[in-house]
Write an enzyme that holds these catalytic residues in place. Structure first.
Site, short mmCIF file in Angstrom:
data_model
loop_
_atom_site.label_atom_id
_atom_site.label_comp_id
_atom_site.label_asym_id
_atom_site.label_seq_id
_atom_site.Cartn_x
_atom_site.Cartn_y
_atom_site.Cartn_z
N HIS A 61 0.86 -1.19 0.00
CA HIS A 61 0.00 0.00 0.00
C HIS A 61 0.89 1.24 0.00
O HIS A 61 2.11 1.14 0.13
CB HIS A 61 -0.97 -0.02 1.18
CG HIS A 61 -0.33 0.13 2.53
ND1 HIS A 61 0.60 -0.76 3.02
CD2 HIS A 61 -0.48 1.09 3.48
CE1 HIS A 61 0.96 -0.38 4.22
NE2 HIS A 61 0.34 0.75 4.53
N HIS A 63 1.40 3.89 2.02
CA HIS A 63 1.88 4.69 3.16
C HIS A 63 3.40 4.83 3.12
O HIS A 63 4.11 3.92 2.70
CB HIS A 63 1.42 4.06 4.48
CG HIS A 63 -0.02 4.34 4.77
ND1 HIS A 63 -0.82 3.52 5.52
CD2 HIS A 63 -0.81 5.39 4.38
CE1 HIS A 63 -2.05 4.03 5.59
NE2 HIS A 63 -2.06 5.16 4.91
N ASP A 65 5.83 4.73 5.18
CA ASP A 65 6.76 3.79 5.83
C ASP A 65 6.96 2.51 5.01
O ASP A 65 7.79 1.67 5.37
CB ASP A 65 6.33 3.46 7.28
CG ASP A 65 4.93 2.86 7.38
OD1 ASP A 65 4.04 3.28 6.63
OD2 ASP A 65 4.73 1.98 8.24
N HIS A 66 6.25 2.40 3.88
CA HIS A 66 6.40 1.22 3.02
C HIS A 66 7.00 1.54 1.66
O HIS A 66 7.29 0.63 0.89
CB HIS A 66 5.03 0.53 2.84
CG HIS A 66 4.48 0.02 4.13
ND1 HIS A 66 4.46 -1.31 4.46
CD2 HIS A 66 3.95 0.68 5.20
CE1 HIS A 66 3.94 -1.45 5.67
NE2 HIS A 66 3.63 -0.26 6.14
N HIS A 141 -7.42 -1.36 4.95
CA HIS A 141 -6.52 -0.52 5.73
C HIS A 141 -6.87 0.91 5.39
O HIS A 141 -7.75 1.14 4.57
CB HIS A 141 -5.07 -0.89 5.35
CG HIS A 141 -4.01 -0.14 6.10
ND1 HIS A 141 -3.99 -0.04 7.47
CD2 HIS A 141 -2.93 0.56 5.66
CE1 HIS A 141 -2.94 0.69 7.83
NE2 HIS A 141 -2.29 1.07 6.74
N ASP A 212 -0.03 -3.87 6.23
CA ASP A 212 -0.91 -3.18 7.16
C ASP A 212 -2.36 -3.55 6.87
O ASP A 212 -2.79 -3.59 5.73
CB ASP A 212 -0.74 -1.67 7.01
CG ASP A 212 0.65 -1.20 7.42
OD1 ASP A 212 1.51 -2.07 7.64
OD2 ASP A 212 0.85 0.02 7.50
N HIS A 270 5.94 -5.53 11.62
CA HIS A 270 5.35 -4.20 11.74
C HIS A 270 4.97 -3.96 13.20
O HIS A 270 3.84 -3.63 13.52
CB HIS A 270 4.12 -4.10 10.81
CG HIS A 270 3.73 -2.69 10.44
ND1 HIS A 270 2.84 -1.97 11.17
CD2 HIS A 270 4.10 -1.90 9.41
CE1 HIS A 270 2.65 -0.78 10.59
NE2 HIS A 270 3.42 -0.71 9.51
ZN ZN Z 1 -0.22 1.71 6.43
ZN ZN Z 2 2.90 0.69 7.95
#
Ligand code: ZN
Ligand code: ZN
Length: 318
Positions: A61, A63, A65-66, A141, A212, A270
Site C-alpha cells: 500500500h 503509506h 513507511d512502506h 486498511h 498493514d 510491523h
Molecule cells: Zn499503512
Molecule cells: Zn505501515
C-alpha cells in the site's frame, strides 16, 4: 519452498534495532522485495543479500513507511549497470504515490536510464513462474487499493523412480517427457503414460504476506491452511481501540486469524516501538502457540508444514 528475509520490522517509524517495512521473498532464481521502507538499501547491504536480481518490487500500500526507500534504491540502480530493469507492482493508489516519488522527485522529468515499469495490480494472479505463482488479494486498511500477497507453489505429481525401474524405462528423454505429462514411446515400442510413473498430487507450499491491515474476518478464506502467514501486529490488545482507529491489528487479532484460517505458522511484523517484543509474542502465543515475532535480518525457509529458521549473519556481525 520459499525463503523470506525480514529487512525491516518496525511500524511507522524505525527504532534503534528495527528498520521500516521491507522483506525479500525468494523462490529459485526469483527474488521479490515486498515493500521498501526508508533505509531498505542499507538493510539489503547489511543482510548480505545484495542487489543482484532484486528487480521485482511488490508494494502492499502507499503509506510512506512502506515506499520511501524506493527513491534511494532507484537512485542507486540508476548508477549501477547490473540492474537493467525495475518492475514495481502495486495497487492504483500506491502506484500514484510511487510515481510522484520516482518521476517527480528522483527523475524530475528526465527519462530513467534503466527500464522502469510500474504495474497496477488487481485481485488475482499477477506473476506466474513455471512452478509457482503470486496473487494479490484486497485487504482493508487506511486508503484504497491495499493488497496482501499469496505466494504459492503449484501442486505437482512426483516422479516415482521405483515405478520407472519396474517398467524398465531406460534413462534418457522419456522420463522427462513423462514428468512433463506426456506419453512416452520407448525404443522397444511400448507406450508409457504419465499415470504409470507419477504419484498422487502433492500440494505446493503456500506463504501469505499481509502488510498493514485493520480487519481479518474477510481474510480467513484466502489464508485457509497456508503453511506460513506473515502479518502485521502493530498494537497490543490493551490498545485495541487505537488499533481500530488507525486500521491496524493487535497481536491477539493476528493470532485469531491464524487460528480461524488453520495456518501452520505465524510470523508477526510491523511491531511498534511502544511495546516490548516479548509482550507481543506472549499475547499472540496465548491464542496461537506457533507464533514468532520477526526481527530485522531474520531468515526463514517456508516449506510444506514446516518453518525453519536460517542463520543469515548480517555483515556487521563479523
Ligand atoms: Zn499503512
Ligand atoms: Zn505501515
Amino acid at each position: 519452498m520459499f525463503e523470506i528475509v525480514f529487512l525491516g520490522t518496525s511500524a511507522s517509524a524505525p527504532s534503534a534495532h528495527r528498520g521500516l517495512s521491507a522483506q525479500v521473498v525468494m523462490h529459485d532464481e526469483y527474488r521479490f522485495l515486498v515493500d521498501c521502507g526508508e533505509g531498505t538499501q542499507r538493510q539489503i547491504l547489511r543482510s548480505g543479500l545484495g542487489f543482484k536480481r532484486l528487480n521485482r518490487i511488490l508494494i502492499t500500500h502507499g503509506h510512506l513507511d512502506h515506499i520511501l526507500g524506493l527513491a534511494g534504491l532507484l537512485s542507486t540502480y540508476m548508477r549501477w549497470e547490473s540492474v537493467e530493469e525495475l518492475e514495481i507492482y502495486g495497487g492504483q493508489w500506491a502506484l500514484e504515490r510511487v510515481r510522484d516519488l520516482l518521476f517527480g522527485v528522483v527523475l524530475r522529468g528526465a527519462s530513467p536510464p534503466i527500464k522502469l515499469n510500474l504495474y497496477e495490480i488487481q485481485p488475482g494472479v499477477f506473476i506466474e513462474g513455471n512452478d509457482f505463482q503470486v496473487s494479490a488479494f484486497p485487504v482493508t486498511h487506511r486508503g484504497p487499493d491495499c493488497y496482501g500477497f499469496l505466494f504459492e507453489e503449484k501442486s505437482r505429481r512426483p516422479f516415482l523412480p521405483e515405478m520407472a525401474e519396474a517398467l524398465g524405462i531406460p534413462p534418457g528423454p522419456w522420463r522427462r517427457m513423462l514428468v512433463d505429462g506426456q506419453t512416452a514411446s520407448l525404443p522397444d515400442g511400448r507406450m508409457i503414460t504419465p499415470d504409470e510413473v507419477l504419484g498422487p498430487q502433492v500440494a505446493g507450499t503456500r506463504l501469505a504476506h499481509i502488510g498493514d491491515v485493520g480487519r481479518v474476518d474477510d481474510l480467513v478464506s484466502v489464508c485457509q491452511g497456508v503453511d506460513t502467514l506473515v502479518i502485521e501486529a502493530t498494537y497490543l490488545e490493551e490498545e485495541v481501540e487505537m488499533a481500530r482507529q488507525y486500521s491496524h491489528l493487535t497481536a491477539r487479532q493476528a493470532a485469531e486469524l491464524a487460528v480461524q484460517a488453520e495456518v501452520r505458522n505465524l510470523i508477526l511484523t510491523h511491531v511498534s516501538r511502544r511495546y516490548r517484543e516479548r509482550d507481543v509474542l506472549a499475547e499472540a502465543r496465548s491464542v496461537f502457540p506457533n507464533t514468532r515475532v520477526a526481527r530485522d535480518f531474520d531468515m526463514f525457509q517456508v516449506k510444506r508444514t514446516e518453518l525453519i529458521e536460517v542463520d543469515l549473519k548480517p555483515e556487521d556481525d563479523r
